[in-house]
Design a protein around this motif. Structure first.
Motif, PDB file in Angstrom:
ATOM      1  N   GLN A   1       0.835  -1.199   0.000  1.00 42.92           N
ATOM      2  CA  GLN A   1       0.000   0.000   0.000  1.00 42.92           C
ATOM      3  C   GLN A   1       0.868   1.247   0.000  1.00 42.92           C
ATOM      4  O   GLN A   1       1.789   1.376   0.809  1.00 42.92           O
ATOM      5  N   LEU A   2       0.573   2.171  -0.920  1.00 40.77           N
ATOM      6  CA  LEU A   2       1.353   3.400  -1.029  1.00 40.77           C
ATOM      7  C   LEU A   2       0.634   4.616  -0.469  1.00 40.77           C
ATOM      8  O   LEU A   2       1.235   5.690  -0.364  1.00 40.77           O
ATOM      9  N   SER A   3      -0.632   4.486  -0.111  1.00 39.27           N
ATOM     10  CA  SER A   3      -1.398   5.637   0.354  1.00 39.27           C
ATOM     11  C   SER A   3      -1.474   5.738   1.867  1.00 39.27           C
ATOM     12  O   SER A   3      -2.256   6.526   2.391  1.00 39.27           O
ATOM     13  N   SER A   4      -0.687   4.948   2.579  1.00 43.21           N
ATOM     14  CA  SER A   4      -0.653   5.044   4.034  1.00 43.21           C
ATOM     15  C   SER A   4       0.699   4.555   4.530  1.00 43.21           C
ATOM     16  O   SER A   4       1.395   3.818   3.837  1.00 43.21           O
ATOM     17  N   GLY A   5       1.050   4.984   5.726  1.00 44.91           N
ATOM     18  CA  GLY A   5       2.330   4.596   6.314  1.00 44.91           C
ATOM     19  C   GLY A   5       2.402   5.051   7.767  1.00 44.91           C
ATOM     20  O   GLY A   5       1.430   5.604   8.312  1.00 44.91           O
ATOM     21  N   ARG A   6       3.535   4.816   8.390  1.00 49.44           N
ATOM     22  CA  ARG A   6       3.712   5.150   9.800  1.00 49.44           C
ATOM     23  C   ARG A   6       4.915   6.066   9.978  1.00 49.44           C
ATOM     24  O   ARG A   6       5.871   6.026   9.188  1.00 49.44           O
ATOM     25  N   ILE A   7       4.847   6.860  11.044  1.00 48.73           N
ATOM     26  CA  ILE A   7       5.965   7.696  11.454  1.00 48.73           C
ATOM     27  C   ILE A   7       6.358   7.252  12.856  1.00 48.73           C
ATOM     28  O   ILE A   7       5.645   7.549  13.822  1.00 48.73           O
ATOM     29  N   PRO A   8       7.439   6.504  12.989  1.00 58.59           N
ATOM     30  CA  PRO A   8       7.855   6.074  14.328  1.00 58.59           C
ATOM     31  C   PRO A   8       8.210   7.280  15.194  1.00 58.59           C
ATOM     32  O   PRO A   8       8.935   8.170  14.771  1.00 58.59           O
ATOM     33  N   ALA A   9       7.658   7.296  16.401  1.00 56.71           N
ATOM     34  CA  ALA A   9       7.877   8.405  17.339  1.00 56.71           C
ATOM     35  C   ALA A   9       7.564   9.736  16.668  1.00 56.71           C
ATOM     36  O   ALA A   9       8.271  10.727  16.860  1.00 56.71           O
ATOM     37  N   GLY A  10       6.484   9.767  15.890  1.00 55.88           N
ATOM     38  CA  GLY A  10       6.158  10.952  15.102  1.00 55.88           C
ATOM     39  C   GLY A  10       5.305  11.973  15.813  1.00 55.88           C
ATOM     40  O   GLY A  10       4.984  13.006  15.226  1.00 55.88           O
ATOM     41  N   ALA A  11       4.901  11.720  17.059  1.00 57.10           N
ATOM     42  CA  ALA A  11       4.070  12.676  17.794  1.00 57.10           C
ATOM     43  C   ALA A  11       4.612  12.834  19.204  1.00 57.10           C
ATOM     44  O   ALA A  11       5.128  11.884  19.801  1.00 57.10           O
ATOM     45  N   ILE A  12       4.492  14.048  19.735  1.00 53.56           N
ATOM     46  CA  ILE A  12       4.914  14.375  21.087  1.00 53.56           C
ATOM     47  C   ILE A  12       3.664  14.620  21.932  1.00 53.56           C
ATOM     48  O   ILE A  12       2.784  15.409  21.553  1.00 53.56           O
ATOM     49  N   VAL A  13       3.571  13.928  23.053  1.00 52.06           N
ATOM     50  CA  VAL A  13       2.429  14.087  23.950  1.00 52.06           C
ATOM     51  C   VAL A  13       2.488  15.459  24.606  1.00 52.06           C
ATOM     52  O   VAL A  13       3.529  15.868  25.132  1.00 52.06           O
ATOM     53  N   GLU A  14       1.376  16.187  24.554  1.00 54.56           N
ATOM     54  CA  GLU A  14       1.282  17.522  25.139  1.00 54.56           C
ATOM     55  C   GLU A  14       0.394  17.564  26.377  1.00 54.56           C
ATOM     56  O   GLU A  14       0.496  18.493  27.174  1.00 54.56           O
ATOM     57  N   ARG A  15      -0.479  16.583  26.525  1.00 55.22           N
ATOM     58  CA  ARG A  15      -1.390  16.572  27.661  1.00 55.22           C
ATOM     59  C   ARG A  15      -1.589  15.139  28.126  1.00 55.22           C
ATOM     60  O   ARG A  15      -1.660  14.221  27.308  1.00 55.22           O
TER      61      ARG A  15
END
Length: 375
Positions: free
Chosen positions: A170-184
């Motif tokens: 699949q080319l229309s989806s994927g993952r970003i490892p550690a791609g978000a920082i928790v803010e709350r």
């Protein structure tokens, strides 16, 4: 009168037979309580956000067909202090609108990194090599709990030229490892007012009673009480420091669950059939035949005769054949093991799709002693 020597011999043979039966009996395996139950309040929370993926190699959204991509890009540029003149039609092929999803784990603290999944929302051909711009991730209450941004990893590949196309995965989806920082953070109340609730993943009175006995045997009588077939109330220490050690010992307790309910799970879309060890089959006779319809269409061209001023006419001729394979009456012996059940069903020579119909008919006839669950 029975001879004493023969009586002792019979008793010796009986003891040997009993020992062999115990040796080959299926062992009862104990599992940790953390595999059988969860602590109420210790749960994950889903997050979702809408963002833009940039840096694509000409495989982004076609902005004429996805106006929300252009609108989102204009809003982002205005926030950065860039004003686009009215009437300008931006034909950008390196931008794609995406949906970003993530799971906020329990007890997550601000500054912790979590993985995110990025999925195309428009008609982008590929998100390979793209970069996700800063995207707020919201919870069910509408509050922002994390911020996502980064380069995405796509596990597929593809190429196209002159109308031909080759694609792997699949080319229309994927993952970003550690791609978000928790803010709350999400406050989890575990063991409030000196009590906590243990919930079994599967409702079963026998397993609940055995779990209560194991807890009381470890921590003392009266520590745990079963509310119903799923919920167990446990008295926990008042101090938070003692409660952590208490929960660690509680989750490590070994509990022997009762035998699972006999169940056959059928996937109606794929034809997959899965059955557990408790499935039993009574003796029955089954006949199954298959019906196949084959349609063969060939083009036929009719040429007019010379100087007849006729036209060449192209038509199609179809040949339809119906084949019905006769199903002989097969005897399925009553069995007490899963291996014998599978062997008896395989003797019918049916494919997985036909096996679904056979199992449903056997259940109706009372020969299949198991629950049928269709997913």
């Amino acid at each position: 009168m029975t001879h004493p020597q023969s009586s002792r011999t019979s008793c010796r043979f009986a003891a040997i037979a009993l020992g062999i039966a115990c040796l080959f009996a299926s062992p009862v395996h104990a599992e940790r309580l953390k595999e059988l139950a969860t602590i109420q309040g210790v749960r994950d929370n889903p997050l979702i956000g809408y963002g833009l993926m940039v840096g694509l190699d000409g495989t982004g959204d076609q902005t004429m067909q996805t106006p929300f991509t252009t609108q989102s890009l204009n809003n982002m540029l205005q926030q950065l202090g860039i004003t686009i003149p009215q009437g300008v039609n931006m034909q950008l092929k390196n931008v794609a609108a995406v949906m970003v999803t993530a799971t906020l784990p329990s007890f997550a603290r601000p500054g912790q990194a979590i993985d995110v999944t990025v999925s195309s929302m428009g008609n982008a051909k590929s998100l390979r090599g793209g970069t996700l711009l800063m995207t707020p991730l919201k919870g069910a209450d509408g509050a922002v709990y994390a911020i996502a941004q980064g380069n995405m990893v796509v596990g597929g590949a593809g190429a196209s030229a002159n109308g031909s196309k080759v694609q792997i995965n699949q080319l229309s989806s994927g993952r970003i490892p550690a791609g978000a920082i928790v803010e709350r953070t999400v406050e989890s109340t575990v063991g409030g007012e000196g009590a906590l609730t243990v919930e079994l993943t599967r409702s079963d009175f026998g397993t609940a009673q055995r779990a209560v006995e194991a807890i009381n045997r470890q921590f003392g009588f009266g520590t745990a009480d079963a509310v119903d077939a799923r919920v167990i109330q446990v008295r926990a220490p008042q101090s938070p420091q003692e409660r952590v050690g208490f929960l660690a010992r509680l989750e490590s307790l070994e509990v022997t669950p009762t035998q699972a309910v006999a169940r056959v799970v059928i996937n109606a879309r794929t034809g997959s059939v899965v059955m557990n060890q408790a499935v039993r089959v009574s003796e029955c006779a089954v006949a199954h035949g298959s019906l196949s319809v084959v349609i063969n269409t060939e083009p036929v061209v009719s040429q007019p005769e010379p100087f007849s001023r006729g036209r060449t006419v192209e038509s199609a001729v179809s040949q339809i054949s119906v084949n019905q394979a006769g199903g002989a009456l097969q005897m399925v012996r009553g069995s007490a093991s899963l291996a014998d059940v599978i062997k008896g069903l395989n003797a019918l020579g049916a494919n997985p799709q036909d096996l679904v119909s056979i199992l449903q008919a056997m259940k109706t006839a009372g020969a299949l002693r198991a629950e049928l669950e269709i997913i």
